[in-house]
Write an enzyme that holds these catalytic residues in place. Sequence first.
Site, short mmCIF file in Angstrom:
data_model
loop_
_atom_site.label_atom_id
_atom_site.label_comp_id
_atom_site.label_asym_id
_atom_site.label_seq_id
_atom_site.Cartn_x
_atom_site.Cartn_y
_atom_site.Cartn_z
N TRP A 101 0.83 -1.22 0.00
CA TRP A 101 0.00 0.00 0.00
C TRP A 101 0.86 1.26 0.00
CZ3 TRP A 101 -4.30 -1.27 -1.89
CH2 TRP A 101 -4.98 -2.43 -1.50
N ASP A 171 -1.56 6.62 6.39
CA ASP A 171 -2.62 5.70 5.98
C ASP A 171 -2.87 4.78 7.18
OD1 ASP A 171 -4.18 3.66 4.98
OD2 ASP A 171 -2.92 3.24 3.23
N LYS A 195 -12.26 -1.70 7.47
CA LYS A 195 -11.43 -2.65 8.22
C LYS A 195 -11.73 -2.56 9.72
CE LYS A 195 -8.36 -3.10 4.50
NZ LYS A 195 -7.58 -2.28 3.60
C1 LIG Z 1 -7.08 -1.96 2.39
C2 LIG Z 1 -6.03 -0.93 2.39
C3 LIG Z 1 -5.95 0.06 1.39
C4 LIG Z 1 -6.91 0.09 0.23
O1 LIG Z 1 -8.11 0.56 0.73
P1 LIG Z 1 -9.40 0.85 -0.18
O2 LIG Z 1 -10.32 1.48 0.85
O3 LIG Z 1 -9.86 -0.44 -0.72
O4 LIG Z 1 -9.02 1.81 -1.23
C5 LIG Z 1 -4.97 1.01 1.49
N1 LIG Z 1 -4.10 1.02 2.51
C6 LIG Z 1 -4.13 0.09 3.48
C7 LIG Z 1 -3.14 0.13 4.59
C8 LIG Z 1 -5.10 -0.91 3.46
O5 LIG Z 1 -5.13 -1.84 4.42
#
Ligand SMILES: *Cc1c(COP(=O)(O)O)cnc(C)c1O
Length: 361
Positions: A101, A171, A195
């Site tokens: 990511w 993030d 999540k």
């Molecule tokens: C799942 C995830 C993403 C992607 O997220 P989306 O909401 O599907 O765009 C980005 N960064 C991390 C750390 C993730 O776990």
Amino acid sequence: MTRIHNFSAGPATLPLEVLETAAQELVDYQGNGLSVMEMSHRSSAYEAIIKQTERDIRTLANIPEDYAVLFLQGGATLQFSMVPMNLSVKGKADFLITGHWAQKAAQEAQKYTDARVIASSEDLQFTAIPTFSAQDFRNDADYVHICENNTIYGTQFHALPDTGKVPLVADQSSCIFSKPLDIARYGLIYTGAQKNIGPAGLTLVIIRKDLIRKDLPEATPLLLRYDTHLGSDSMYNTPPTYAIYITGLVVRWLLDNGGLEAARARNEKKAALLYKTLDESRLFRGTADRGSRSLMNVTFLTGDEQKDADFIKMAAKRGIQGIKGYRTVGGMRASLYNALPYEAVEALCEAMKDFEREQPC
Ligand SMILES: *Cc1c(COP(=O)(O)O)cnc(C)c1O
């Protein structure tokens, strides 16, 4: 009713109490005679929901007034674009690469800014957070970007990088509200809700207000400007109303259960049990470096793909689901998000021990 032990990395498990409240309110929301899904986002009933959700988020995470809480869409992935589009002034951004990511975020940012990799653990197959020092960052960068918890590789920053006056962008897709956080250390935090705090469809952005610029290039799409959303209380267009409502219920559930300190205690207890089981196992081993282990996503394997597959099958028979590792990594991954009960981790550890016992010596 039988609920599975849901270790899915995302969309992921939600608190049972939240689902039950949502079920109760599904057809007739608090005597309004309609579902939250069917309400105008401009109605007073809905306005109360979104306002209360923002207030509860501010209370839960101790977010001061000089930070905006924005309810957006497009997932964390759209933030890979929005962050550089909105935060680039000098045209430089520094990245710590800790996995898939973080890499995606840096690649996308490269379109808009000089995205420099300061450190990477790719040579370690992302099994650890790379080493770096405060001097490695450019002091004239617009921001430093980290992926705070690496959902795929099961690693996590246990100390935030010291970026001096340069805003830190994180993030937090897979670790938001899993423990107390010091908002003042961040310029911007973003996360998809699906999540740790709600269903898919909502993207939460917490941003220091002085970073929200009005002087963006003319061609910047309106919906991709933070100032558009700030100026309209996240209602420039129709927000993801139902996802915000459910996230509001999850945040309330966190508050009712002792807030983020208590969440950390519960999460640490779950992670400790699973890591202990891994450390004592002769068959399974954790793939992340001890010093970088994630509180939320625990990655492990046997070293034998067939055995991994057999274990996943055996666990599924016991109602343990969502433990298959990310498609490019293999092995297993157990996601221990806020809503996952301790009993689920106990069931997983029991299954691991029983599986190990059944192996020929
Ligand atoms: C799942 C995830 C993403 C992607 O997220 P989306 O909401 O599907 O765009 C980005 N960064 C991390 C750390 C993730 O776990």
